[in-house]
Scaffold this active site. Structure first.
Site, PDB file in Angstrom:
ATOM      1  N   LYS A 247       0.904  -1.328  -0.068  1.00 30.39           N
ATOM      2  CA  LYS A 247      -0.035  -0.042   0.047  1.00 30.39           C
ATOM      3  C   LYS A 247       1.025   1.436   0.002  1.00 30.39           C
ATOM      4  CE  LYS A 247      -0.590  -0.357   5.005  1.00 30.39           C
ATOM      5  NZ  LYS A 247      -1.486  -0.412   5.918  1.00 30.39           N
TER       6      LYS A 247
ATOM      7  N   HIS B 144       3.776   6.269   8.234  1.00 31.94           N
ATOM      8  CA  HIS B 144       5.072   5.863   7.936  1.00 31.94           C
ATOM      9  C   HIS B 144       5.991   7.097   8.308  1.00 31.94           C
ATOM     10  CE1 HIS B 144       2.844   2.959   5.108  1.00 31.94           C
ATOM     11  NE2 HIS B 144       3.833   2.357   5.788  1.00 31.94           N
TER      12      HIS B 144
ATOM     13  N   HIS C  73       1.702   6.620   3.999  1.00 41.10           N
ATOM     14  CA  HIS C  73       0.778   7.305   4.642  1.00 41.10           C
ATOM     15  C   HIS C  73       1.479   8.131   5.783  1.00 41.10           C
ATOM     16  CE1 HIS C  73       0.189   4.560   7.651  1.00 41.10           C
ATOM     17  NE2 HIS C  73       0.086   3.599   6.876  1.00 41.10           N
TER      18      HIS C  73
END
Length: 172
Positions: free
Chosen positions: A119, A125, A122
């Site tokens: 994924k 992170h 975001h």
């Protein structure tokens, strides 16, 4: 600012203690430091609890020690919070920008952020990246050699999907 040394000085006239014997209790309600009296039983030929009772009667309480309590075969030392704060603040003032610096000289590797390849990146992170960079700076400040390892791989399923959609658009 080594409070264990103060405890050792208080104990010195009564029993020889190595610094490694002084422990930090698992619960703050049990004191700031504790001395198990088991290791003196053979030498003094007394039960550990009796040794603790004899020591608590004999020890002269001096700052920063505020009080000493017996819990089983342990002597629990409580430090005066004002005295501790005073010593810590004086040490910080005296050492100025060098406060907290050590001469460890270890080689440390810190790996971060290692985003999930399934994924996109975001805000979570970013948090991990900031924590990793901060820890690396702290270890470097303490005199260590720090190797920062990052897995900069954002080529996950989301990239494959966007490339798939791009090729579909180009074919129409």
């Amino acid at each position: 600012m080594n409070f264990k040394q103060d405890i050792l000085k208080a104990l010195a006239p009564h029993v020889g203690v190595d610094e490694y014997l002084i422990e930090i209790p698992p619960d703050p309600a049990m004191g700031d430091f504790a001395l198990p009296c088991f290791s003196f039983a053979k030498q003094l030929k007394k039960a550990p609890h009796q040794i603790a009772e004899d020591l608590v009667k004999a020890i002269t309480i001096v700052p920063p020690i505020e009080k000493i309590e017996i819990k089983g075969a342990y002597l629990n030392f409580f430090l005066n919070p004002r005295e501790v704060a005073k010593r810590v603040l004086c040490t910080i003032h005296d050492q100025d920008n060098a406060f907290g610096m050590r001469k460890e000289k270890k080689k440390i590797m810190i790996e971060y952020p290692s985003p999930n390849t399934n994924k996109p990146l975001h805000l979570g992170h970013l948090r991990n990246m900031l924590i990793g960079a901060s820890v690396a700076k702290m270890y470097r400040f303490m005199g260590n050699t720090v190797i920062e390892a990052n897995l900069n791989n954002d080529r996950g399923i989301h990239i494959c999907r966007s490339e798939e959609h791009t090729s579909e658009l180009q074919s129409h």
